[in-house]
Design a protein around this motif. Structure first.
Motif, mmCIF file in Angstrom:
data_model
loop_
_atom_site.group_PDB
_atom_site.id
_atom_site.type_symbol
_atom_site.label_atom_id
_atom_site.label_comp_id
_atom_site.label_asym_id
_atom_site.label_seq_id
_atom_site.Cartn_x
_atom_site.Cartn_y
_atom_site.Cartn_z
ATOM 1 N N VAL A 113 -0.577 9.201 0.946
ATOM 2 C CA VAL A 113 -0.804 7.895 -0.002
ATOM 3 C C VAL A 113 -2.086 7.633 -0.146
ATOM 4 O O VAL A 113 -2.797 7.733 0.812
ATOM 5 N N ASN A 114 -2.271 7.240 -1.196
ATOM 6 C CA ASN A 114 -3.796 6.785 -1.732
ATOM 7 C C ASN A 114 -3.876 5.480 -2.033
ATOM 8 O O ASN A 114 -2.813 4.874 -1.709
ATOM 9 N N GLN A 115 -4.655 5.103 -2.392
ATOM 10 C CA GLN A 115 -5.023 3.447 -2.730
ATOM 11 C C GLN A 115 -4.042 2.953 -3.775
ATOM 12 O O GLN A 115 -3.390 1.894 -3.669
ATOM 13 N N ARG A 116 -3.872 3.595 -4.920
ATOM 14 C CA ARG A 116 -2.849 3.473 -5.841
ATOM 15 C C ARG A 116 -1.595 3.418 -5.222
ATOM 16 O O ARG A 116 -0.766 2.270 -5.458
ATOM 17 N N TRP A 117 -1.095 4.282 -4.210
ATOM 18 C CA TRP A 117 0.199 4.095 -3.793
ATOM 19 C C TRP A 117 0.494 2.854 -3.105
ATOM 20 O O TRP A 117 1.425 2.159 -2.866
ATOM 21 N N VAL A 118 -0.733 2.696 -2.035
ATOM 22 C CA VAL A 118 -0.516 1.224 -1.180
ATOM 23 C C VAL A 118 -0.490 0.208 -2.208
ATOM 24 O O VAL A 118 0.105 -0.868 -1.831
ATOM 25 N N ASP A 119 -1.237 0.059 -3.129
ATOM 26 C CA ASP A 119 -1.201 -1.052 -4.202
ATOM 27 C C ASP A 119 0.214 -1.092 -4.656
ATOM 28 O O ASP A 119 0.954 -2.240 -4.844
ATOM 29 N N ASP A 120 1.198 -0.156 -5.127
ATOM 30 C CA ASP A 120 2.337 -0.157 -5.837
ATOM 31 C C ASP A 120 3.308 -0.272 -4.851
ATOM 32 O O ASP A 120 4.438 -0.728 -5.149
ATOM 33 N N LEU A 121 3.109 0.088 -3.460
ATOM 34 C CA LEU A 121 4.162 -0.388 -2.228
ATOM 35 C C LEU A 121 3.763 -1.722 -1.574
ATOM 36 O O LEU A 121 4.484 -2.266 -0.732
ATOM 37 N N SER A 122 2.970 -2.592 -2.182
ATOM 38 C CA SER A 122 2.869 -3.809 -1.857
ATOM 39 C C SER A 122 4.109 -5.042 -1.759
ATOM 40 O O SER A 122 4.095 -5.532 -0.950
ATOM 41 N N PRO A 123 5.467 -4.523 -2.479
ATOM 42 C CA PRO A 123 6.359 -5.305 -2.352
ATOM 43 C C PRO A 123 6.927 -5.081 -0.933
ATOM 44 O O PRO A 123 7.653 -6.106 -0.322
ATOM 45 N N LEU A 124 6.667 -4.009 -0.150
ATOM 46 C CA LEU A 124 7.197 -3.568 1.224
ATOM 47 C C LEU A 124 6.614 -4.725 2.085
ATOM 48 O O LEU A 124 7.418 -4.964 3.097
ATOM 49 N N ARG A 125 5.388 -5.293 1.942
ATOM 50 C CA ARG A 125 4.869 -6.163 2.711
ATOM 51 C C ARG A 125 5.396 -7.329 3.194
ATOM 52 O O ARG A 125 5.472 -8.093 4.350
ATOM 53 N N SER A 126 6.351 -7.903 2.140
ATOM 54 C CA SER A 126 6.987 -9.239 2.477
ATOM 55 C C SER A 126 8.337 -8.908 3.331
ATOM 56 O O SER A 126 8.909 -9.747 3.997
ATOM 57 N N LYS A 127 8.833 -7.637 3.276
ATOM 58 C CA LYS A 127 10.036 -7.216 4.090
ATOM 59 C C LYS A 127 9.574 -6.473 5.520
ATOM 60 O O LYS A 127 10.607 -6.502 6.400
ATOM 61 N N PHE A 128 8.345 -6.048 5.476
ATOM 62 C CA PHE A 128 8.071 -5.189 6.707
ATOM 63 C C PHE A 128 6.671 -6.244 7.200
ATOM 64 O O PHE A 128 5.698 -5.508 6.764
ATOM 65 N N PRO A 129 7.084 -6.939 8.050
ATOM 66 C CA PRO A 129 5.688 -7.719 8.764
ATOM 67 C C PRO A 129 4.543 -7.062 9.283
ATOM 68 O O PRO A 129 3.591 -7.575 9.335
ATOM 69 N N TYR A 130 5.039 -6.029 9.834
ATOM 70 C CA TYR A 130 3.948 -5.221 10.521
ATOM 71 C C TYR A 130 3.869 -3.694 9.833
ATOM 72 O O TYR A 130 4.742 -3.130 9.314
ATOM 73 N N ARG A 131 2.499 -3.309 9.587
ATOM 74 C CA ARG A 131 2.068 -2.398 8.919
ATOM 75 C C ARG A 131 0.755 -1.704 9.258
ATOM 76 O O ARG A 131 -0.088 -2.402 9.870
ATOM 77 N N VAL A 132 0.630 -0.311 8.999
ATOM 78 C CA VAL A 132 -0.418 0.343 9.224
ATOM 79 C C VAL A 132 -0.709 1.294 7.922
ATOM 80 O O VAL A 132 0.191 1.962 7.405
ATOM 81 N N GLU A 133 -1.837 1.089 7.290
ATOM 82 C CA GLU A 133 -2.345 1.561 6.017
ATOM 83 C C GLU A 133 -3.303 2.189 5.977
ATOM 84 O O GLU A 133 -4.609 1.582 6.135
ATOM 85 N N HIS A 134 -3.514 3.622 5.474
ATOM 86 C CA HIS A 134 -4.624 4.370 5.620
ATOM 87 C C HIS A 134 -4.879 5.152 4.286
ATOM 88 O O HIS A 134 -4.631 6.430 4.522
#
Length: 335
Positions: A113-134
Motif C-alpha cells: 500500500v502507498n499513500q494513494r491506496w491508503v486514501d482510496d481505502l478511507s471508507p474502511l476507517r468507519s467500519k474498522f475503528p482500529y488501524r495501522v497505516e504505513h
C-alpha cells in the motif's frame, strides 16, 4: 539447499508444475516403451516425481492435518482475517472494498500500500475503528484495519527500515490478547539473493517463539514447502493450517498454471481453524486469503509445533549471520 542464491532458491516455487510435467512425460513414455531411451528416462522421471512429492505432500488433502478443525462454536473466541497483497500499481480499490464488505472480516491486512491506496481505502476507517497505516512508495507499504481492539502496535524494520513489519497486540472479543506480526520480506529475484527474506523470518520466529498466543501473516514471498518456511516454523513453533488441507495458491492470480502459495498465516498451537480459502480477484497479481481461527487452549494438548533441533538452530543462526556480510542489505531499484 543451504544457499541463498536467487537462481537456486526460486527453484522452490514450481514443484507442483514440475510434478505434473514429469507425470505427463511418464505417460508419453508409456507409448514409447520400445524405444531404447524409454526405460532410463522413465526411471529419471520417477525419481523426479518422488522428489517433488516429498516436498509438497504435507500440503495435499491426503496428508495429516497440522491444525485441527475448530470444535468451539463460540463467536467470542473467533478471529477472521482477510489478507492480500493489493499490488501497488493496481489503481482500482473498489474490488477490495466490495470484498471486505462481503466477507466482513475482523482484521484486514494489506501489503504494497502507498499513500494513494491508503486514501482510496478511507471508507474502511468507519467500519474498522482500529488501524495501522504505513504507506510507502517502494512496494513494501503495510496497512492493518481491525474491528478488534489493538492494544499496542509498532512499525518495525526487522532487517531494514525500508522493508517494515507491523508488530501488534490485539484483544479478542473474549478478552484474550494475541500478538500479530505482519510481514512482507524480499522475494528472490535476479540480482538479489534471499538473505533479507530468510533472516527476517528467522528473527520474527525467534521473537514469537515464547509468545503464548501469536499469529504471523502476510505476503512472505515464499512457498510453504521451502526450507526457509520450514525453518521459520521450527524457530517460531507456529502451525500452518494449509498442511493437510491443500495448496491454496495466491500468486500469480493472472495465471492458471504458474500459481504458488506465497501469502500465509501461521499461528500458535492454542488455535484451531474454522475456515481457510482464497477469495476472488481484486485486480492484483495476488488473490486474497481468508482465514478464520478459533482460540481453543485445549488444542495445545492435541496438536504440536515442529521441533527445533541443533542442526536447525545452526541453520537459523547462519541465516542471521548472512546479514552481517558486506552488501547483504543492498537492494536493486524497484521496477
Amino acid at each position: 539447499m543451504p544457499v541463498n542464491w536467487w537462481w537456486v532458491r526460486i527453484g522452490d516455487f514450481p514443484r507442483v508444475q514440475l510434478l505434473i510435467a514429469y507425470l505427463i512425460w511418464l505417460v508419453v513414455l508409456g507409448f514409447l516403451y520400445k524405444q531404447p531411451y524409454a526405460k532410463p528416462a522413465a526411471v529419471l522421471l520417477a525419481v523426479g516425481v518422488c522428489i517433488q512429492l516429498y516436498w509438497i505432500f504435507p500440503y495435499l488433502p491426503v496428508a495429516p492435518r497440522q491444525v485441527q478443525w475448530a470444535t468451539s462454536k463460540d463467536p467470542e473466541v473467533r478471529i477472521q482475517f482477510l489478507t492480500a497483497n493489493v499490488l501497488q500499481d493496481n489503481d482500482d480499490a473498489s474490488a477490495l472494498l466490495n470484498l471486505v464488505e462481503q466477507q466482513s472480516p475482523d482484521v484486514v491486512v494489506l501489503c504494497e500500500v502507498n499513500q494513494r491506496w491508503v486514501d482510496d481505502l478511507s471508507p474502511l476507517r468507519s467500519k474498522f475503528p482500529y488501524r495501522v497505516e504505513h504507506p510507502l512508495e517502494n512496494k513494501y507499504g503495510l496497512a492493518m484495519y481491525s474491528k478488534l481492539e489493538i492494544l499496542s502496535a509498532e512499525v518495525r524494520g526487522i532487517v531494514k527500515e525500508s522493508i517494515p513489519s507491523i508488530d501488534a497486540m490485539v484483544k479478542l472479543r473474549c478478552g484474550h490478547p494475541v500478538r500479530l506480526f505482519v510481514v512482507h520480506p524480499n522475494p528472490p529475484r535476479p540480482g538479489e539473493d534471499t538473505t533479507k527474506r530468510d533472516a527476517e523470518l528467522v528473527l520474527v520466529g525467534r521473537e514469537i517463539r515464547d509468545q503464548q498466543s501469536a499469529i504471523v501473516l502476510g505476503d512472505m514471498n515464499d512457498v510453504g514447502w521451502s526450507r526457509t518456511t520450514d525453518l521459520f516454523q521450527e524457530v517460531s513453533r507456529l502451525l500452518d493450517p494449509r498442511k493437510g488441507r491443500g495448496l491454496y495458491p495466491t500468486f500469480n492470480a493472472n495465471s492458471r498454471v504458474w500459481r504458488y502459495p506465497l501469502d500465509h498465516l501461521f499461528h500458535s498451537d492454542d488455535f484451531r481453524v474454522v475456515s481457510l480459502k482464497t477469495l476472488s480477484h481484486i485486480g492484483s497479481d495476488h488473490l486474497p486469503l481468508s482465514v478464520v481461527l478459533s482460540y481453543e487452549p485445549d488444542a495445545q494438548q492435541e496438536q504440536s509445533a515442529p521441533d527445533l533441533d541443533a542442526g536447525d538452530r545452526e541453520d537459523a543462526q547462519d541465516a542471521v549471520e548472512e546479514l552481517k556480510k558486506p552488501g547483504a542489505l543492498d537492494q536493486p531499484p524497484e521496477d
